[in-house]
Design a protein around this motif. Structure first.
Motif, PDB file in Angstrom:
ATOM      1  N   ALA A  53       9.811  34.377  27.667  1.00 41.15           N
ATOM      2  CA  ALA A  53      10.640  35.544  27.952  1.00 41.15           C
ATOM      3  C   ALA A  53      10.030  36.785  27.321  1.00 41.15           C
ATOM      4  CB  ALA A  53      12.038  35.314  27.416  1.00 41.15           C
ATOM      5  N   SER A  54      10.454  37.919  27.817  1.00 41.23           N
ATOM      6  CA  SER A  54      10.003  39.184  27.253  1.00 41.23           C
ATOM      7  C   SER A  54      10.622  39.363  25.869  1.00 41.23           C
ATOM      8  CB  SER A  54      10.402  40.332  28.180  1.00 41.23           C
ATOM      9  OG  SER A  54      11.806  40.431  28.234  1.00 41.23           O
ATOM     10  N   PRO A  55      10.033  40.208  25.026  1.00 41.60           N
ATOM     11  CA  PRO A  55      10.612  40.412  23.690  1.00 41.60           C
ATOM     12  C   PRO A  55      12.046  40.943  23.733  1.00 41.60           C
ATOM     13  CG  PRO A  55       8.382  41.254  23.775  1.00 41.60           C
ATOM     14  CD  PRO A  55       8.736  40.860  25.170  1.00 41.60           C
ATOM     15  N   GLU A  56      12.337  41.831  24.691  1.00 42.26           N
ATOM     16  CA  GLU A  56      13.702  42.358  24.810  1.00 42.26           C
ATOM     17  C   GLU A  56      14.685  41.246  25.149  1.00 42.26           C
ATOM     18  OE1 GLU A  56      16.325  45.299  27.680  1.00 42.26           O
ATOM     19  OE2 GLU A  56      14.277  44.778  28.221  1.00 42.26           O
ATOM     20  N   CYS A  57      14.280  40.376  26.051  1.00 43.42           N
ATOM     21  CA  CYS A  57      15.131  39.263  26.472  1.00 43.42           C
ATOM     22  C   CYS A  57      15.377  38.306  25.298  1.00 43.42           C
ATOM     23  CB  CYS A  57      14.457  38.556  27.640  1.00 43.42           C
ATOM     24  SG  CYS A  57      15.373  37.202  28.312  1.00 43.42           S
ATOM     25  N   HIS A  58      14.333  37.987  24.556  1.00 44.90           N
ATOM     26  CA  HIS A  58      14.459  37.073  23.422  1.00 44.90           C
ATOM     27  C   HIS A  58      15.340  37.676  22.330  1.00 44.90           C
ATOM     28  CE1 HIS A  58      13.334  33.696  20.939  1.00 44.90           C
ATOM     29  NE2 HIS A  58      13.079  34.531  19.953  1.00 44.90           N
ATOM     30  N   THR A  59      15.185  38.970  22.071  1.00 41.46           N
ATOM     31  CA  THR A  59      15.996  39.633  21.057  1.00 41.46           C
ATOM     32  C   THR A  59      17.468  39.633  21.447  1.00 41.46           C
ATOM     33  OG1 THR A  59      14.125  41.032  20.487  1.00 41.46           O
ATOM     34  CG2 THR A  59      16.294  41.772  19.759  1.00 41.46           C
ATOM     35  N   THR A  60      17.745  39.897  22.721  1.00 39.99           N
ATOM     36  CA  THR A  60      19.128  39.885  23.195  1.00 39.99           C
ATOM     37  C   THR A  60      19.737  38.491  23.081  1.00 39.99           C
ATOM     38  OG1 THR A  60      18.588  41.657  24.730  1.00 39.99           O
ATOM     39  CG2 THR A  60      20.593  40.424  25.161  1.00 39.99           C
ATOM     40  N   ALA A  61      18.967  37.472  23.431  1.00 36.72           N
ATOM     41  CA  ALA A  61      19.452  36.092  23.330  1.00 36.72           C
ATOM     42  C   ALA A  61      19.739  35.724  21.878  1.00 36.72           C
ATOM     43  CB  ALA A  61      18.432  35.142  23.931  1.00 36.72           C
ATOM     44  N   LEU A  62      18.887  36.168  20.971  1.00 47.33           N
ATOM     45  CA  LEU A  62      19.087  35.885  19.554  1.00 47.33           C
ATOM     46  C   LEU A  62      20.325  36.601  19.011  1.00 47.33           C
ATOM     47  CD1 LEU A  62      17.920  34.402  17.131  1.00 47.33           C
ATOM     48  CD2 LEU A  62      16.526  36.409  16.667  1.00 47.33           C
ATOM     49  N   ARG A  63      20.556  37.831  19.440  1.00 45.06           N
ATOM     50  CA  ARG A  63      21.751  38.569  18.995  1.00 45.06           C
ATOM     51  C   ARG A  63      23.027  37.889  19.484  1.00 45.06           C
ATOM     52  NH1 ARG A  63      19.932  44.811  20.043  1.00 45.06           N
ATOM     53  NH2 ARG A  63      18.502  44.936  18.278  1.00 45.06           N
ATOM     54  N   PHE A  64      23.033  37.462  20.742  1.00 46.45           N
ATOM     55  CA  PHE A  64      24.216  36.782  21.257  1.00 46.45           C
ATOM     56  C   PHE A  64      24.451  35.468  20.517  1.00 46.45           C
ATOM     57  CE2 PHE A  64      26.596  34.104  24.202  1.00 46.45           C
ATOM     58  CZ  PHE A  64      27.643  34.952  24.527  1.00 46.45           C
ATOM     59  N   LEU A  65      23.385  34.733  20.212  1.00 44.86           N
ATOM     60  CA  LEU A  65      23.533  33.481  19.468  1.00 44.86           C
ATOM     61  C   LEU A  65      24.067  33.745  18.061  1.00 44.86           C
ATOM     62  CD1 LEU A  65      23.153  30.425  19.371  1.00 44.86           C
ATOM     63  CD2 LEU A  65      20.860  30.846  18.509  1.00 44.86           C
ATOM     64  N   ASN A  66      23.629  34.822  17.419  1.00 42.35           N
ATOM     65  CA  ASN A  66      24.142  35.140  16.082  1.00 42.35           C
ATOM     66  C   ASN A  66      25.637  35.444  16.126  1.00 42.35           C
ATOM     67  OD1 ASN A  66      21.700  34.722  14.828  1.00 42.35           O
ATOM     68  ND2 ASN A  66      21.072  36.860  15.001  1.00 42.35           N
ATOM     69  N   LEU A  67      26.094  36.100  17.192  1.00 48.33           N
ATOM     70  CA  LEU A  67      27.538  36.338  17.334  1.00 48.33           C
ATOM     71  C   LEU A  67      28.290  35.023  17.537  1.00 48.33           C
ATOM     72  CD1 LEU A  67      27.508  39.536  19.557  1.00 48.33           C
ATOM     73  CD2 LEU A  67      28.054  39.373  17.131  1.00 48.33           C
ATOM     74  N   CYS A  68      27.705  34.114  18.296  1.00 46.95           N
ATOM     75  CA  CYS A  68      28.336  32.803  18.471  1.00 46.95           C
ATOM     76  C   CYS A  68      28.377  32.032  17.151  1.00 46.95           C
ATOM     77  CB  CYS A  68      27.594  32.003  19.534  1.00 46.95           C
ATOM     78  SG  CYS A  68      27.814  32.637  21.197  1.00 46.95           S
ATOM     79  N   LEU A  69      27.333  32.161  16.331  1.00 46.69           N
ATOM     80  CA  LEU A  69      27.330  31.501  15.031  1.00 46.69           C
ATOM     81  C   LEU A  69      28.426  32.076  14.127  1.00 46.69           C
ATOM     82  CD1 LEU A  69      23.521  31.101  14.299  1.00 46.69           C
ATOM     83  CD2 LEU A  69      25.165  29.336  14.906  1.00 46.69           C
ATOM     84  N   GLU A  70      28.632  33.400  14.193  1.00 41.74           N
ATOM     85  CA  GLU A  70      29.733  33.983  13.435  1.00 41.74           C
ATOM     86  C   GLU A  70      31.069  33.422  13.912  1.00 41.74           C
ATOM     87  OE1 GLU A  70      29.561  38.213  13.686  1.00 41.74           O
ATOM     88  OE2 GLU A  70      27.615  38.331  12.673  1.00 41.74           O
ATOM     89  N   LEU A  71      31.181  33.194  15.196  1.00 39.83           N
ATOM     90  CA  LEU A  71      32.394  32.595  15.764  1.00 39.83           C
ATOM     91  C   LEU A  71      32.584  31.174  15.243  1.00 39.83           C
ATOM     92  CD1 LEU A  71      34.609  32.767  18.101  1.00 39.83           C
ATOM     93  CD2 LEU A  71      32.902  31.588  19.449  1.00 39.83           C
ATOM     94  N   PHE A  72      31.528  30.361  15.254  1.00 40.18           N
ATOM     95  CA  PHE A  72      31.623  28.976  14.814  1.00 40.18           C
ATOM     96  C   PHE A  72      31.879  28.868  13.309  1.00 40.18           C
ATOM     97  CE2 PHE A  72      28.661  27.911  18.538  1.00 40.18           C
ATOM     98  CZ  PHE A  72      29.732  27.754  19.394  1.00 40.18           C
ATOM     99  N   ASN A  73      31.425  29.858  12.546  1.00 38.93           N
ATOM    100  CA  ASN A  73      31.625  29.824  11.102  1.00 38.93           C
ATOM    101  C   ASN A  73      32.947  30.445  10.675  1.00 38.93           C
ATOM    102  OD1 ASN A  73      29.266  28.462  10.342  1.00 38.93           O
ATOM    103  ND2 ASN A  73      28.076  30.327  10.627  1.00 38.93           N
ATOM    104  N   GLY A  74      33.736  30.964  11.626  1.00 40.33           N
ATOM    105  CA  GLY A  74      35.059  31.472  11.314  1.00 40.33           C
ATOM    106  C   GLY A  74      35.117  32.946  10.977  1.00 40.33           C
TER     107      GLY A  74
ATOM    108  N   ARG B 175      34.619  35.414  13.228  1.00 39.17           N
ATOM    109  CA  ARG B 175      34.870  36.181  14.443  1.00 39.17           C
ATOM    110  C   ARG B 175      35.784  35.370  15.345  1.00 39.17           C
ATOM    111  NH1 ARG B 175      32.152  40.502  16.521  1.00 39.17           N
ATOM    112  NH2 ARG B 175      30.594  40.415  14.868  1.00 39.17           N
ATOM    113  N   ALA B 176      36.622  36.040  16.107  1.00 39.08           N
ATOM    114  CA  ALA B 176      37.494  35.381  17.084  1.00 39.08           C
ATOM    115  C   ALA B 176      36.797  35.364  18.447  1.00 39.08           C
ATOM    116  CB  ALA B 176      38.815  36.132  17.193  1.00 39.08           C
ATOM    117  N   PRO B 177      37.095  34.374  19.284  1.00 38.37           N
ATOM    118  CA  PRO B 177      36.445  34.329  20.605  1.00 38.37           C
ATOM    119  C   PRO B 177      36.712  35.573  21.448  1.00 38.37           C
ATOM    120  CG  PRO B 177      37.485  32.230  20.138  1.00 38.37           C
ATOM    121  CD  PRO B 177      37.884  33.166  19.044  1.00 38.37           C
TER     122      PRO B 177
END
Length: 172
Positions: free
Chosen positions: A55-76, A78-80
């Motif tokens: 993937a392009s660097p922009e695409c990879h960075t966006t995917a990583l940011r979304f995953l970090n938000l999901c990790l905050e959700l799983f760790n309690g 952030r709310a869904p």
């Protein structure tokens, strides 16, 4: 206890020796080794080189940011419902249901453990990003909390200047 003095005799027609299949290569002493050439299978589907390259660097960075938000959700932390601005409107309910289901199941897993007070955070183990065409990211990530390992797969699509999640699956 009986002991056989000699092995039992085999009837003359009981053992059959079959020819080797035509697909097996001949032995070196039968024919020259260069006479056997297996047929190469034809490729059925050609994968574009852009999809294999990653993937392009922009695409990879966006995917990583979304995953970090999901990790905050799983760790309690952030709310869904706080992820709603990052979801496409037509698929938002499906993605939020999947995230809520994963959070509930993760909470059950944590409560079922003996030592529920020592809670280790969910962390990212591995992240794979693919961009099958420009503006579309398909991501697979492996997550772990020290006791169990699971995966999350999601698809991000660009709407103008913002990336929105259109599909998400958590295998927990």
């Amino acid at each position: 206890m009986t002991v056989l003095a000699s092995p039992p005799a085999i009837a003359p027609g009981a053992v059959r020796i079959h020819r080797a299949p035509l697909l097996d290569p001949p032995f070196d002493d039968e024919l020259r080794p260069t006479t056997y050439r297996p047929v190469r299978p034809e490729p059925r589907e050609v994968i574009p080189p852009e999809a294999i390259a990653g993937a392009s660097p922009e695409c990879h960075t966006t995917a990583l940011r979304f995953l970090n938000l999901c990790l905050e959700l799983f760790n309690g932390f952030r709310a869904p419902s706080q992820l709603r601005p990052l979801l496409r409107v037509t698929e938002a309910n499906d993605v939020l249901d999947e995230l809520s289901r994963a959070v509930r199941r993760l909470a059950k897993m944590r409560l079922s453990r003996r030592n529920a007070t020592a809670r280790t955070p969910v962390r990212r183990r591995q992240l794979r990003t693919c961009e099958p065409r420009p503006g579309v990211a398909e991501v697979a990530a492996v997550l772990s909390d020290g006791h169990s390992t699971w995966s999350i797969a999601y698809r991000l699509e660009r709407d103008g200047t913002t990336w929105r999640c259109t599909a998400l699956t958590v295998l927990l």
